[in-house]
Motif scaffolding. Structure first.
Motif, PDB file in Angstrom:
ATOM      1  N   ALA A  69      21.065  48.116  68.512  1.00  0.00           N
ATOM      2  CA  ALA A  69      20.698  49.525  68.385  1.00  0.00           C
ATOM      3  C   ALA A  69      21.535  50.154  67.284  1.00  0.00           C
ATOM      4  CB  ALA A  69      20.931  50.245  69.710  1.00  0.00           C
ATOM      5  N   VAL A  70      20.873  50.860  66.400  1.00  0.00           N
ATOM      6  CA  VAL A  70      21.559  51.572  65.315  1.00  0.00           C
ATOM      7  C   VAL A  70      21.301  53.066  65.499  1.00  0.00           C
ATOM      8  CG1 VAL A  70      21.552  51.961  62.804  1.00  0.00           C
ATOM      9  CG2 VAL A  70      21.409  49.636  63.710  1.00  0.00           C
ATOM     10  N   PRO A  71      22.372  53.838  65.734  1.00  0.00           N
ATOM     11  CA  PRO A  71      22.192  55.281  65.935  1.00  0.00           C
ATOM     12  C   PRO A  71      21.928  55.989  64.613  1.00  0.00           C
ATOM     13  CG  PRO A  71      24.515  54.686  66.115  1.00  0.00           C
ATOM     14  CD  PRO A  71      23.770  53.402  65.850  1.00  0.00           C
ATOM     15  N   VAL A  72      20.947  56.863  64.618  1.00  0.00           N
ATOM     16  CA  VAL A  72      20.552  57.517  63.367  1.00  0.00           C
ATOM     17  C   VAL A  72      20.574  59.039  63.505  1.00  0.00           C
ATOM     18  CG1 VAL A  72      18.734  57.727  61.613  1.00  0.00           C
ATOM     19  CG2 VAL A  72      18.970  55.591  62.896  1.00  0.00           C
ATOM     20  N   ALA A  73      21.299  59.661  62.581  1.00  0.00           N
ATOM     21  CA  ALA A  73      21.236  61.130  62.457  1.00  0.00           C
ATOM     22  C   ALA A  73      21.004  61.513  60.997  1.00  0.00           C
ATOM     23  CB  ALA A  73      22.514  61.770  62.978  1.00  0.00           C
ATOM     24  N   GLY A 107      22.601  56.554  74.495  1.00  0.00           N
ATOM     25  CA  GLY A 107      21.145  56.534  74.370  1.00  0.00           C
ATOM     26  C   GLY A 107      20.524  56.946  75.684  1.00  0.00           C
ATOM     27  N   GLY A 108      19.178  56.931  75.696  1.00  0.00           N
ATOM     28  CA  GLY A 108      18.496  57.300  76.934  1.00  0.00           C
ATOM     29  C   GLY A 108      18.596  58.780  77.209  1.00  0.00           C
ATOM     30  N   LEU A 109      18.633  59.571  76.137  1.00  0.00           N
ATOM     31  CA  LEU A 109      18.843  61.021  76.278  1.00  0.00           C
ATOM     32  C   LEU A 109      17.569  61.811  75.996  1.00  0.00           C
ATOM     33  CD1 LEU A 109      22.260  60.999  74.424  1.00  0.00           C
ATOM     34  CD2 LEU A 109      21.942  61.446  76.862  1.00  0.00           C
ATOM     35  N   GLY A 110      16.518  61.126  75.614  1.00  0.00           N
ATOM     36  CA  GLY A 110      15.248  61.817  75.370  1.00  0.00           C
ATOM     37  C   GLY A 110      15.227  62.633  74.090  1.00  0.00           C
ATOM     38  N   ALA A 111      16.128  62.316  73.159  1.00  0.00           N
ATOM     39  CA  ALA A 111      16.207  63.095  71.915  1.00  0.00           C
ATOM     40  C   ALA A 111      15.700  62.255  70.747  1.00  0.00           C
ATOM     41  CB  ALA A 111      17.646  63.501  71.654  1.00  0.00           C
ATOM     42  N   PRO A 112      14.837  62.805  69.906  1.00  0.00           N
ATOM     43  CA  PRO A 112      14.362  62.055  68.740  1.00  0.00           C
ATOM     44  C   PRO A 112      15.296  62.228  67.546  1.00  0.00           C
ATOM     45  CG  PRO A 112      13.140  64.116  68.934  1.00  0.00           C
ATOM     46  CD  PRO A 112      14.186  64.122  70.036  1.00  0.00           C
ATOM     47  N   PHE A 113      15.111  61.414  66.513  1.00  0.00           N
ATOM     48  CA  PHE A 113      15.793  61.640  65.227  1.00  0.00           C
ATOM     49  C   PHE A 113      14.711  61.883  64.183  1.00  0.00           C
ATOM     50  CE2 PHE A 113      14.972  57.089  65.491  1.00  0.00           C
ATOM     51  CZ  PHE A 113      14.614  56.722  64.215  1.00  0.00           C
ATOM     52  N   ASP A 114      15.159  62.167  62.977  1.00  0.00           N
ATOM     53  CA  ASP A 114      14.192  62.445  61.906  1.00  0.00           C
ATOM     54  C   ASP A 114      13.578  61.120  61.430  1.00  0.00           C
ATOM     55  OD1 ASP A 114      12.761  63.147  59.704  1.00  0.00           O
ATOM     56  OD2 ASP A 114      14.463  63.980  58.573  1.00  0.00           O
ATOM     57  N   TRP A 115      12.371  60.851  61.890  1.00  0.00           N
ATOM     58  CA  TRP A 115      11.740  59.560  61.557  1.00  0.00           C
ATOM     59  C   TRP A 115      11.564  59.372  60.055  1.00  0.00           C
ATOM     60  CZ3 TRP A 115       7.581  61.619  65.293  1.00  0.00           C
ATOM     61  CH2 TRP A 115       8.055  61.528  66.610  1.00  0.00           C
ATOM     62  N   HIS A 116      11.518  60.452  59.300  1.00  0.00           N
ATOM     63  CA  HIS A 116      11.319  60.330  57.852  1.00  0.00           C
ATOM     64  C   HIS A 116      12.477  59.584  57.177  1.00  0.00           C
ATOM     65  CE1 HIS A 116       7.647  62.668  57.647  1.00  0.00           C
ATOM     66  NE2 HIS A 116       8.156  63.376  58.637  1.00  0.00           N
ATOM     67  N   ASP A 121      17.675  54.317  67.072  1.00  0.00           N
ATOM     68  CA  ASP A 121      17.691  55.313  68.137  1.00  0.00           C
ATOM     69  C   ASP A 121      18.391  56.566  67.611  1.00  0.00           C
ATOM     70  OD1 ASP A 121      17.490  56.548  70.600  1.00  0.00           O
ATOM     71  OD2 ASP A 121      19.145  55.421  71.517  1.00  0.00           O
ATOM     72  N   ALA A 122      18.119  57.693  68.228  1.00  0.00           N
ATOM     73  CA  ALA A 122      18.798  58.931  67.831  1.00  0.00           C
ATOM     74  C   ALA A 122      20.294  58.814  68.122  1.00  0.00           C
ATOM     75  CB  ALA A 122      18.210  60.097  68.612  1.00  0.00           C
TER      76      ALA A 122
END
Ligand SMILES: O=C(O)c1ccccc1N[C@@H]1O[C@H](COP(=O)(O)O)[C@@H](O)[C@H]1O
Length: 223
Positions: free
Chosen positions: A106-110, A142-151, A131-132
């Motif tokens: 899993a790579v966290p992305v902001a 993770g598992g927080l129901g939050a999205p990240f900027d898919w772009h 993942d966000a």
């Protein structure tokens, strides 16, 4: 290649059965005590038996030590490890070597800067899961129901299969797939009525919505 759909954080026989019957490709089991989806080894063993090779069993861990992974291997015998902590490239290599199982990192992305870790992980991991990035004060990564900027993934050049997760649900999964070009999706909160409580109808709706994107693209390619 066909789309992979993973339903994560399953913790009852009923909802696991729903995910299997609805055609999930991967079913995820969380072994991380602070999570509302955490499973005991006994329950993991029981649910693992129920899968009967109808889907890949994914063990989600967060910076787990060898003793924990030994126990999970014994109880669940996962097909894949999902490493959702700050595991280093060297740790991934050790886990793969010791347990002989593929690893999904899993790579966290902001921000775009978060993608700088990819060349290192891509050399060892079998799959990447974007993942966000969790807030600093979160109780879990993770598992927080939050999205990240898919772009941020729009121009990704990754020679490794990747999945996307974070705040997905039946109504946004098609857009997430369109923007990211991911080969798979992973959901937990978006198929729950409360943290840790999976909803069978939401599981079915999510899998239907994800598969519909696949059907639409196949239809386009035969025209
Ligand atoms: O599900 C959890 O509780 C969890 C705990 C620790 C790390 C990851 C966790 N879940 C994973 O997080 C993503 C996004 O989940 P959500 O759909 O936004 O709830 C997903 O990959 C889960 O497998």
């Amino acid at each position: 290649m066909s789309l992979l759909v993973k339903i994560c954080g399953l913790s009852t026989r009923e909802t696991l059965q729903t995910a299997l019957d609805a055609g999930a490709d991967m079913v995820g089991f969380v072994f991380f005590p602070p999570s509302p989806r955490h499973l005991s080894l006994e329950l993991g063993r029981d649910l693992g038996r129920q899968v009967k090779q109808r889907a890949l069993k994914v063990a989600l861990t967060v910076d787990a030590d060898d003793a924990t992974l030994d126990n999970i291997m014994d109880a669940l015998s996962p097909d894949i490890f999902q490493l959702h902590g700050k595991e280093s490239v060297a740790r991934l290599r050790d886990i793969k070597q010791k347990y002989g199982r593929p690893v999904m990192k899993a790579v966290p992305v902001a921000t775009a800067a978060d993608l700088a870790v990819l060349p290192g992980y891509a050399a060892v991991a079998d799959r990447i899961l974007f993942d966000a990035r969790a807030p600093k004060d979160a109780t879990r990564p993770g598992g927080l129901g939050a999205p990240f900027d898919w772009h941020l993934l729009e121009n990704l050049d990754l020679k490794l299969p990747y999945m996307v997760s974070g705040g997905l649900h039946a109504d946004n999964v098609a857009e997430a797939l369109r923007v990211t070009g991911a080969g798979g999706v992973d959901v937990s909160s978006g198929v729950e009525s409360a943290p840790g409580v999976k909803d069978p109808e939401m599981i079915k709706a999510f899998i239907r919505a994800a598969r519909a994107t696949q059907d639409a693209s196949q239809e386009l390619s035969v025209r």
